[in-house]
Design a protein around this motif. Structure first.
Motif, PDB file in Angstrom:
ATOM      1  N   GLU A 274       0.843  -1.193   0.000  1.00  0.00           N
ATOM      2  CA  GLU A 274       0.000   0.000   0.000  1.00  0.00           C
ATOM      3  C   GLU A 274       0.885   1.252   0.000  1.00  0.00           C
ATOM      4  OE1 GLU A 274      -2.580  -0.306   3.388  1.00  0.00           O
ATOM      5  OE2 GLU A 274      -2.961  -2.434   3.047  1.00  0.00           O
ATOM      6  N   PRO A 275       1.613   1.494  -1.070  1.00  0.00           N
ATOM      7  CA  PRO A 275       2.582   2.600  -1.081  1.00  0.00           C
ATOM      8  C   PRO A 275       1.963   3.980  -0.948  1.00  0.00           C
ATOM      9  CG  PRO A 275       2.298   1.692  -3.290  1.00  0.00           C
ATOM     10  CD  PRO A 275       1.577   0.765  -2.357  1.00  0.00           C
ATOM     11  N   SER A 276       0.690   4.119  -1.251  1.00  0.00           N
ATOM     12  CA  SER A 276       0.058   5.443  -1.177  1.00  0.00           C
ATOM     13  C   SER A 276      -0.594   5.719   0.175  1.00  0.00           C
ATOM     14  CB  SER A 276      -0.995   5.577  -2.289  1.00  0.00           C
ATOM     15  OG  SER A 276      -2.009   4.594  -2.137  1.00  0.00           O
ATOM     16  N   ASP A 277      -0.460   4.799   1.110  1.00  0.00           N
ATOM     17  CA  ASP A 277      -1.071   4.973   2.434  1.00  0.00           C
ATOM     18  C   ASP A 277      -0.187   5.889   3.282  1.00  0.00           C
ATOM     19  OD1 ASP A 277      -2.240   4.859   4.905  1.00  0.00           O
ATOM     20  OD2 ASP A 277      -2.544   2.694   4.911  1.00  0.00           O
ATOM     21  N   ASP A 278      -0.432   7.194   3.167  1.00  0.00           N
ATOM     22  CA  ASP A 278       0.363   8.184   3.911  1.00  0.00           C
ATOM     23  C   ASP A 278       0.228   8.009   5.419  1.00  0.00           C
ATOM     24  OD1 ASP A 278       1.678   9.482   1.934  1.00  0.00           O
ATOM     25  OD2 ASP A 278       0.700  11.425   2.219  1.00  0.00           O
ATOM     26  N   ASP A 279      -0.980   7.671   5.870  1.00  0.00           N
ATOM     27  CA  ASP A 279      -1.209   7.569   7.310  1.00  0.00           C
ATOM     28  C   ASP A 279      -0.350   6.475   7.927  1.00  0.00           C
ATOM     29  OD1 ASP A 279      -3.031   9.609   7.210  1.00  0.00           O
ATOM     30  OD2 ASP A 279      -4.786   8.298   7.080  1.00  0.00           O
TER      31      ASP A 279
END
Length: 501
Positions: A274-279
């Motif tokens: 999940e590379p776009s999961d900033d949290d």
């Protein structure tokens, strides 16, 4: 025969003792080094965390306006100035309160704010990609035989990335390779001396100072530098703030972060999945800086009495233990920087997520940042907002996220090396291309064995170099000499009054 048996038993005992060296010698040497430092410098300072008020008073005292002395009046300053030279007298962290500090802080904020967070993240991504492209067998190129798995030291890998990024922020142009080498050579020399793994090399540092001075003299810095500093001091200011502290701290932070990721397979798998999961990536960064804070012991000199029980008198040298504070108790919310409204969200109070183990402050567990009952212990990775917090606190997290994504896009990381806050081993890891099998258990055992045995001579080196530098710093007395020769730079509250004279 008896003599042969006795000799054989003696040899076996000696070998057995030697085999245990990695398990006890480094710790003993560290304790001895601390004792030597105390013997040479004297027992100086009050540990705020050990006072009756505990962690809550720690935040209260740290944020008190009177805890604002930086260098004058503390014997420890001679040692820190020695490590940070050249120009420690204009290093932003060590400038005393006053107009010169105000100008330096304003200039630093202006330079750091010259790019938006998105522009900064894009810059860091480009710099990371450029440095990773220099590795043998890069994923984007043709595989090199024998380079399926590469062993690197994370701190060494990260330094060129931040050297290029901060150079471009300051000068507005891509960093030439020879300048990158100057910056990395300077920063590596400073941090190696701080960790006592090497003596300092002033000629190496001075080369960068001369380069920066030449750019200033040519009018090639696109920002107004502090006018209360001479051109030479301005060069030292840039070197200290942007090409020393910024490079070292960001490289250390990334080394801790990527080493933690390498040690926790489930964390790495989620970040890659999940590379776009900033949290979640932010949780991993927060947890890394909580378990392995970049600061060890910060000292401040009290310039006026502080009204606590028992009171702290002017002239006291305060010691703020970051690791100790991060690993004790539950959060103190008296400082706004410690509050996270998201953590009070009732939706995060699911009893199924309240594993008691998550509240153990010594464990690395990013999930604690999403749970109400397991919310983090005290956490001030960038200092407290009332007392000169790190000026890069706004751009450090997005920069770390950008660099981490680029590394994990290309590689899977594995490590069995020791992971301590001081990180004298510079973070050994194995990099494997994402399309290739992970290292075998035997390869990881080999890494662990090598790291443990390297710690034996390294600890002895630290003892020897540390003792040499402490004695040399005491002899040079850089801070004491500077304030004696420049009484106008002594904080007003520390100057003798007419009555005292």
């Amino acid at each position: 025969m008896r003599r042969m048996i006795a000799a054989g038993l003696g040899t076996a005992a000696a070998l057995a003792g030697a085999a245990t060296l990695p398990s006890w010698l480094p710790q003993r040497v560290i304790a001895l080094r601390g004792a030597i430092f105390a013997l040479v410098n004297g027992e100086e300072g009050m540990s705020v965390l050990d006072r009756p008020g505990g962690p809550e008073e720690f935040v209260r005292v740290y944020g008190d306006p009177a805890a604002n002395g930086r260098s004058h009046g503390a014997g420890l300053s001679d040692l820190f100035w020695y490590w940070l030279a050249p120009g420690p007298e204009v290093h932003q962290e060590h400038l005393e309160p006053g107009p010169r500090y105000d100008q330096a802080a304003r200039t630093t904020r202006t330079i750091l704010a010259s790019r938006s967070k998105d522009e900064w993240a894009d810059l860091v991504t480009r710099c990371t990609a450029r440095v990773l492209d220099e590795l043998p067998g890069k994923p984007a190129g043709r595989p090199v035989p024998g380079q399926r798995i590469q062993q690197v030291r994370l701190r060494d890998l990260m330094m060129p990335i931040w050297a290029e990024a901060y150079y471009e922020v300051v000068f507005g142009e891509p960093c030439p390779r020879f300048v990158r080498d100057l910056i990395v050579g300077n920063a590596d020399d400073v941090v190696s001396a701080l960790k006592c793994t090497s003596l300092r090399h002033m000629k190496r540092r001075d080369r960068l100072t001369r380069y920066l001075r030449a750019r200033i003299d040519a009018g090639q810095v696109g920002f107004d530098l502090p006018s209360l500093m001479t051109p030479q001091e301005q060069a030292c200011y840039l070197q200290g703030a942007f090409f020393n502290t910024a490079i070292v701290q960001m490289s250390e932070a990334m080394a801790h972060l990527l080493l933690a990721v390498a040690e926790h397979e489930e964390v790495q798998e989620r970040l890659q999945r999940e590379p776009s999961d900033d949290d979640y990536l932010s949780d991993v960064i927060n947890e890394t800086l909580r378990v392995w804070p970049l600061f060890g012991i910060a000292h401040r000199i009290v310039t006026a009495d502080i009204d606590v029980d028992p009171p702290i008198t002017a002239g006291t040298v305060l010691l703020f233990d970051y690791p100790g504070f991060h690993h004790t108790g539950r959060p103190a919310l008296s400082d706004p920087a410690l509050s996270d409204p998201a953590l009070s969200d009732p939706a995060l109070s699911d009893p199924a997520l309240s594993d008691p183990a998550l509240s153990d402050p010594t464990q690395f567990d990013p999930d604690r940042w999403r749970q109400r009952h397991g919310r983090p212990p005290h956490h001030i990775p960038f200092g407290v907002s009332a007392n000169r917090p790190c000026p890069a606190r706004g751009i450090a997290p997005p920069g770390m996220r950008a660099a981490t994504r680029e590394v994990l896009r290309r590689y899977t990381l594995s490590s069995s090396a020791a992971h301590t806050r001081s990180l004298p081993n510079r973070g050994p890891v194995l990099l494997t291309r994402r399309s290739e099998p992970a290292p075998t258990p035997a390869r990881l055992r080999q890494l662990r064995w090598a790291d443990r045995w390297q710690d034996v001579p390294r600890s002895l080196t630290q003892l020897a170099f540390g003792t040499i530098m402490v004695l040399d710093a005491r002899r040079l007395a850089l801070a004491r000499t500077y304030f004696a020769e420049h009484p106008e730079q002594v904080p007003a509250s520390s100057r003798p009054t007419e009555e005292a004279v």
